[in-house]
Scaffold this motif. Structure first.
Motif, PDB file in Angstrom:
ATOM      1  N   LYS A   1       0.820  -1.207   0.000  1.00  0.00           N
ATOM      2  CA  LYS A   1       0.000   0.000   0.000  1.00  0.00           C
ATOM      3  C   LYS A   1       0.859   1.264   0.000  1.00  0.00           C
ATOM      4  CE  LYS A   1      -4.231  -1.724   0.286  1.00  0.00           C
ATOM      5  NZ  LYS A   1      -5.271  -1.437  -0.736  1.00  0.00           N
ATOM      6  N   VAL A   2       1.923   1.250   0.793  1.00  0.00           N
ATOM      7  CA  VAL A   2       2.811   2.411   0.873  1.00  0.00           C
ATOM      8  C   VAL A   2       3.493   2.658  -0.473  1.00  0.00           C
ATOM      9  CG1 VAL A   2       5.008   3.206   1.845  1.00  0.00           C
ATOM     10  CG2 VAL A   2       3.217   2.354   3.356  1.00  0.00           C
ATOM     11  N   ILE A   3       3.962   1.601  -1.120  1.00  0.00           N
ATOM     12  CA  ILE A   3       4.622   1.766  -2.421  1.00  0.00           C
ATOM     13  C   ILE A   3       3.659   2.361  -3.441  1.00  0.00           C
ATOM     14  CG2 ILE A   3       5.673   0.537  -4.349  1.00  0.00           C
ATOM     15  CD1 ILE A   3       6.831  -1.429  -2.329  1.00  0.00           C
ATOM     16  N   LYS A   4       2.428   1.870  -3.450  1.00  0.00           N
ATOM     17  CA  LYS A   4       1.439   2.381  -4.409  1.00  0.00           C
ATOM     18  C   LYS A   4       1.147   3.862  -4.182  1.00  0.00           C
ATOM     19  CE  LYS A   4      -1.131  -1.919  -5.328  1.00  0.00           C
ATOM     20  NZ  LYS A   4      -2.455  -2.572  -5.228  1.00  0.00           N
ATOM     21  N   LYS A   5       0.826   4.214  -2.945  1.00  0.00           N
ATOM     22  CA  LYS A   5       0.467   5.602  -2.668  1.00  0.00           C
ATOM     23  C   LYS A   5       1.659   6.536  -2.856  1.00  0.00           C
ATOM     24  CE  LYS A   5      -1.932   8.561   0.636  1.00  0.00           C
ATOM     25  NZ  LYS A   5      -2.625   8.653   1.940  1.00  0.00           N
ATOM     26  N   ALA A   6       2.834   6.104  -2.429  1.00  0.00           N
ATOM     27  CA  ALA A   6       4.023   6.937  -2.581  1.00  0.00           C
ATOM     28  C   ALA A   6       4.353   7.153  -4.058  1.00  0.00           C
ATOM     29  CB  ALA A   6       5.202   6.306  -1.857  1.00  0.00           C
ATOM     30  N   SER A   7       4.125   6.134  -4.883  1.00  0.00           N
ATOM     31  CA  SER A   7       4.357   6.272  -6.321  1.00  0.00           C
ATOM     32  C   SER A   7       3.449   7.347  -6.907  1.00  0.00           C
ATOM     33  CB  SER A   7       4.109   4.939  -7.028  1.00  0.00           C
ATOM     34  OG  SER A   7       4.957   3.942  -6.533  1.00  0.00           O
TER      35      SER A   7
ATOM     36  N   GLY B   1      12.856  22.435  -7.995  1.00  0.00           N
ATOM     37  CA  GLY B   1      13.624  22.141  -9.188  1.00  0.00           C
ATOM     38  C   GLY B   1      14.378  20.832  -9.131  1.00  0.00           C
ATOM     39  N   SER B   2      14.101  19.986  -8.147  1.00  0.00           N
ATOM     40  CA  SER B   2      14.771  18.687  -8.030  1.00  0.00           C
ATOM     41  C   SER B   2      13.741  17.576  -8.176  1.00  0.00           C
ATOM     42  CB  SER B   2      15.496  18.565  -6.681  1.00  0.00           C
ATOM     43  OG  SER B   2      15.970  17.252  -6.490  1.00  0.00           O
ATOM     44  N   ILE B   3      13.799  16.851  -9.285  1.00  0.00           N
ATOM     45  CA  ILE B   3      12.872  15.748  -9.513  1.00  0.00           C
ATOM     46  C   ILE B   3      13.184  14.597  -8.565  1.00  0.00           C
ATOM     47  CG2 ILE B   3      12.146  13.997 -11.185  1.00  0.00           C
ATOM     48  CD1 ILE B   3      12.457  16.081 -13.360  1.00  0.00           C
ATOM     49  N   THR B   4      14.465  14.286  -8.416  1.00  0.00           N
ATOM     50  CA  THR B   4      14.853  13.220  -7.494  1.00  0.00           C
ATOM     51  C   THR B   4      14.399  13.522  -6.082  1.00  0.00           C
ATOM     52  OG1 THR B   4      16.807  12.761  -8.841  1.00  0.00           O
ATOM     53  CG2 THR B   4      16.794  11.883  -6.612  1.00  0.00           C
ATOM     54  N   GLY B   5      14.573  14.772  -5.652  1.00  0.00           N
ATOM     55  CA  GLY B   5      14.148  15.172  -4.312  1.00  0.00           C
ATOM     56  C   GLY B   5      12.658  14.988  -4.109  1.00  0.00           C
ATOM     57  N   SER B   6      11.846  15.332  -5.112  1.00  0.00           N
ATOM     58  CA  SER B   6      10.392  15.178  -5.013  1.00  0.00           C
ATOM     59  C   SER B   6      10.003  13.707  -4.862  1.00  0.00           C
ATOM     60  CB  SER B   6       9.701  15.778  -6.244  1.00  0.00           C
ATOM     61  OG  SER B   6       9.912  17.167  -6.321  1.00  0.00           O
ATOM     62  N   VAL B   7      10.652  12.844  -5.641  1.00  0.00           N
ATOM     63  CA  VAL B   7      10.332  11.415  -5.600  1.00  0.00           C
ATOM     64  C   VAL B   7      10.715  10.812  -4.247  1.00  0.00           C
ATOM     65  CG1 VAL B   7      10.841   9.167  -6.612  1.00  0.00           C
ATOM     66  CG2 VAL B   7      10.515  11.157  -8.093  1.00  0.00           C
ATOM     67  N   LEU B   8      11.942  11.081  -3.801  1.00  0.00           N
ATOM     68  CA  LEU B   8      12.412  10.488  -2.551  1.00  0.00           C
ATOM     69  C   LEU B   8      11.619  11.010  -1.361  1.00  0.00           C
ATOM     70  CD1 LEU B   8      16.282  10.527  -3.095  1.00  0.00           C
ATOM     71  CD2 LEU B   8      14.661   8.668  -3.472  1.00  0.00           C
ATOM     72  N   THR B   9      11.326  12.302  -1.356  1.00  0.00           N
ATOM     73  CA  THR B   9      10.553  12.871  -0.259  1.00  0.00           C
ATOM     74  C   THR B   9       9.155  12.270  -0.214  1.00  0.00           C
ATOM     75  OG1 THR B   9      11.772  14.942  -0.508  1.00  0.00           O
ATOM     76  CG2 THR B   9       9.766  15.016   0.800  1.00  0.00           C
ATOM     77  N   SER B  10       8.562  12.021  -1.370  1.00  0.00           N
ATOM     78  CA  SER B  10       7.224  11.417  -1.413  1.00  0.00           C
ATOM     79  C   SER B  10       7.231  10.038  -0.766  1.00  0.00           C
ATOM     80  CB  SER B  10       6.736  11.308  -2.862  1.00  0.00           C
ATOM     81  OG  SER B  10       6.649  12.583  -3.466  1.00  0.00           O
ATOM     82  N   PHE B  11       8.229   9.227  -1.101  1.00  0.00           N
ATOM     83  CA  PHE B  11       8.288   7.882  -0.539  1.00  0.00           C
ATOM     84  C   PHE B  11       8.564   7.921   0.963  1.00  0.00           C
ATOM     85  CE2 PHE B  11       8.418   6.458  -4.874  1.00  0.00           C
ATOM     86  CZ  PHE B  11       7.944   5.157  -4.829  1.00  0.00           C
ATOM     87  N   LEU B  12       9.484   8.769   1.402  1.00  0.00           N
ATOM     88  CA  LEU B  12       9.794   8.853   2.827  1.00  0.00           C
ATOM     89  C   LEU B  12       8.604   9.386   3.616  1.00  0.00           C
ATOM     90  CD1 LEU B  12      13.448  10.225   2.619  1.00  0.00           C
ATOM     91  CD2 LEU B  12      12.734   7.901   3.169  1.00  0.00           C
TER      92      LEU B  12
ATOM     93  N   ILE C   1      22.115  12.185  -3.579  1.00  0.00           N
ATOM     94  CA  ILE C   1      20.912  11.877  -2.809  1.00  0.00           C
ATOM     95  C   ILE C   1      20.509  10.421  -3.032  1.00  0.00           C
ATOM     96  CG2 ILE C   1      18.475  12.435  -2.482  1.00  0.00           C
ATOM     97  CD1 ILE C   1      19.129  15.231  -3.591  1.00  0.00           C
ATOM     98  N   THR C   2      20.510   9.994  -4.294  1.00  0.00           N
ATOM     99  CA  THR C   2      20.097   8.635  -4.609  1.00  0.00           C
ATOM    100  C   THR C   2      21.033   7.614  -3.971  1.00  0.00           C
ATOM    101  OG1 THR C   2      19.316   9.495  -6.714  1.00  0.00           O
ATOM    102  CG2 THR C   2      19.434   7.118  -6.502  1.00  0.00           C
ATOM    103  N   GLN C   3      22.339   7.877  -4.036  1.00  0.00           N
ATOM    104  CA  GLN C   3      23.293   6.961  -3.429  1.00  0.00           C
ATOM    105  C   GLN C   3      23.087   6.889  -1.924  1.00  0.00           C
ATOM    106  OE1 GLN C   3      27.365   7.394  -4.662  1.00  0.00           O
ATOM    107  NE2 GLN C   3      28.142   6.656  -2.724  1.00  0.00           N
TER     108      GLN C   3
ATOM    109  N   VAL D   1      21.094   3.781   2.828  1.00  0.00           N
ATOM    110  CA  VAL D   1      20.313   3.831   4.056  1.00  0.00           C
ATOM    111  C   VAL D   1      19.127   2.870   4.030  1.00  0.00           C
ATOM    112  CG1 VAL D   1      18.773   5.295   5.407  1.00  0.00           C
ATOM    113  CG2 VAL D   1      20.982   6.179   4.667  1.00  0.00           C
ATOM    114  N   ALA D   2      18.427   2.803   2.897  1.00  0.00           N
ATOM    115  CA  ALA D   2      17.139   2.108   2.867  1.00  0.00           C
ATOM    116  C   ALA D   2      17.276   0.603   3.038  1.00  0.00           C
ATOM    117  CB  ALA D   2      16.425   2.420   1.552  1.00  0.00           C
ATOM    118  N   TYR D   3      18.177  -0.024   2.304  1.00  0.00           N
ATOM    119  CA  TYR D   3      18.248  -1.476   2.339  1.00  0.00           C
ATOM    120  C   TYR D   3      18.708  -2.022   3.687  1.00  0.00           C
ATOM    121  CZ  TYR D   3      17.217  -1.587  -2.591  1.00  0.00           C
ATOM    122  OH  TYR D   3      16.597  -1.454  -3.800  1.00  0.00           O
ATOM    123  N   PRO D   4      19.763  -1.456   4.319  1.00  0.00           N
ATOM    124  CA  PRO D   4      20.085  -1.946   5.658  1.00  0.00           C
ATOM    125  C   PRO D   4      18.937  -1.769   6.640  1.00  0.00           C
ATOM    126  CG  PRO D   4      21.913  -0.693   4.772  1.00  0.00           C
ATOM    127  CD  PRO D   4      20.778  -0.497   3.834  1.00  0.00           C
ATOM    128  N   ALA D   5      18.134  -0.725   6.447  1.00  0.00           N
ATOM    129  CA  ALA D   5      16.978  -0.541   7.323  1.00  0.00           C
ATOM    130  C   ALA D   5      15.989  -1.696   7.169  1.00  0.00           C
ATOM    131  CB  ALA D   5      16.290   0.783   6.999  1.00  0.00           C
TER     132      ALA D   5
END
Length: 462
Positions: free
Chosen positions: A39-45, A287-298, A358-360, A365-369
């Motif tokens: 559910k989180v993956i769907k909504k965050a996407s 102006g950061s597409i990566t930032g928008s995506v990562l912030t949405s998921f977090l 940011i992506t790196q 961080v994410a996978y060890p979590a």
């Protein structure tokens, strides 16, 4: 030299996307569709697409619009109206004699393409139609509204969103929109992988647009309208183009949000939804597409999953119904957002130039979590108290990993060649983490612990 650097970034990003998609496919195969992670993956996407569409307008073109919820509403209703099965329309439109739309796009295409392929084609087409309807309304209101600037444009677009929400619930058009009653019974993509694939394609389109000549014109308008016009850029045309394209993707995002919710209530698309999306854009970096995506998921992961115990009276094993009650979760999230936003701004992290970093960082961080959550609890299927207890351990590990990710490259003074090697090592290390759910399912928790002990040091070092 510059072209080589850009090529490496694209290759690295492609590898990251492959890893993320593979992990999602594994989760889809291991977890039921109603599981909170799916559910989180769907909504965050969905939120990431809408945030990127808003960033296209606010971040890359410099137009401050607050009408995103209105365009999402149009996309959501368009998708629902076009996809409700014919057999269910009498029950859904029970107060309007079954409504005026007597067909369903998934059923139409299923008739000659087969159930699975035809239904998927019909659903995707309905999403695109919803986006086009949103874009059409954006073009109409953009003719007068885009003459305004700054706060006046924001007020005008916010008014449009509220007007659309009121009109949708008007009984006079009830045979089409079902007035204030729910639209439900339409099909949905059951897997999170399908959401990621679709959202990835749409966000890739935005990335290509931003890096095109049109994207450079948008940025020129954002930086200095007078200079842009002096260079021959048609301000009215490019502003309208950015507004229409942003609204198209907002409409598509609204349709996918309707998929996720399973029913479309007009009252869900209030101005507060626009403010929520704007928050993701600002925190992720204008102006950061990566930032928008990562912030949405977090943000969605914290809001819908990790911090939910703050509203239920028990969190991290602490029972405090007087403190952990309804509304406290949002207060904590607000404080976290302010602290993280202030820190990111001070360190100048969330900018378009630092998207690879940011992506790196997130990979490190994410996978060890995820691994630690499995080791300290009952594996990837754990629920309740075990998950909340593991979250406390994860938070501490996150802090250590973030510190290592920033300090190690600076201490060792990596050059370009070393950074390239490090990037490759990070990718392969995290590909190892990708197999964790399968290891847990096949070989049990003991093998999972051994795998974690071996892989986490590599992730810390590289």
């Amino acid at each position: 030299m510059k072209k080589k650097t850009i090529g490496k970034e694209y290759i690295f990003t492609a590898l990251i996307l492959f890893v993320v998609l593979a992990v999602t496919m594994v989760l889809d195969s291991q977890l039921p569709g109603y599981h909170i992670v799916i559910k989180v993956i769907k909504k965050a996407s969905v939120y990431s697409l809408v945030a990127v569409s808003m960033n296209l307008l606010n971040g890359f073109t410099g137009l401050f619009s607050l009408g995103q919820a209105g365009f999402m509403l149009l996309g959501a209703y368009s998708y629902a109206v076009l996809c409700i099965p014919v057999a269910k329309r009498a029950g859904v439109y029970q107060y309007f004699d079954g409504g005026i739309v007597k067909f369903s796009l998934p059923e139409v295409f299923a008739g000659f393409l087969g159930d699975k392929v035809g239904s998927a084609v019909g659903m995707i087409l309905a999403l695109l139609v919803g986006g086009l309807i949103a874009a059409f309304f954006a073009y109409l209101i953009g003719l007068p509204v885009l003459r305004l600037k700054s706060d006046y444009l924001a007020i005008a677009t916010l008014g449009f969103a509220e007007i659309m929400r009121t009109i949708i619930q008007w009984n006079a058009i009830g045979p089409l929109t079902n007035a204030s009653n729910l639209l439900k019974g339409y099909p949905d993509f059951s897997s999170a992988t399908a959401y990621l694939l679709l959202i990835g394609v749409f966000i890739a389109c935005v990335v290509l647009l931003v890096n095109s000549t049109y994207g450079r014109a948008f940025k020129a308008i954002r930086d200095d309208e007078v200079a842009a016009e002096a260079m021959g850029i048609n301000l009215a045309h490019h502003k309208r183009l950015a507004f229409v394209i942003s609204s198209f993707f907002a409409g598509v995002g609204g349709g996918m949000l309707a998929m996720y919710m399973g029913a479309v209530p007009a009252m869900s698309f209030r101005s507060s939804m626009t403010y929520e999306i704007l928050l993701l854009v600002v925190i992720g970096g204008i102006g950061s597409i990566t930032g928008s995506v990562l912030t949405s998921f977090l943000y969605i992961a914290a809001l819908e999953w990790l911090l939910r115990g703050l509203d239920t009276g028990k969190f991290l094993g602490i029972t405090a119904p007087g403190l952990f009650k309804n509304g406290f979760r949002m207060a904590v999230i607000s404080v976290i957002i302010m602290v993280v936003g202030a820190w990111a701004r001070k360190k100048n992290i969330l900018t378009p130039d630092n998207q690879g970093q940011i992506t790196q960082l997130v990979l490190q961080v994410a996978y060890p979590a995820i691994i630690l959550s499995g080791v300290t609890g009952d594996g990837p299927h754990m629920e309740g108290g075990a998950l909340l207890y593991a979250f406390g351990v994860v938070v501490v590990m996150l802090a250590l990993l973030m510190l290592a990710a920033f300090l190690i490259p600076r201490i060792l003074h990596y050059g370009k060649a070393e950074k390239g090697i490090v990037n490759v090592m990070v990718v392969f290390t995290n590909i190892g983490f990708m197999g964790v759910p399968m290891v847990d399912a096949i070989y049990g928790k003991e093998a999972l612990i051994y795998m974690t002990v071996l892989l986490i040091p590599f992730n810390l070092l590289f």
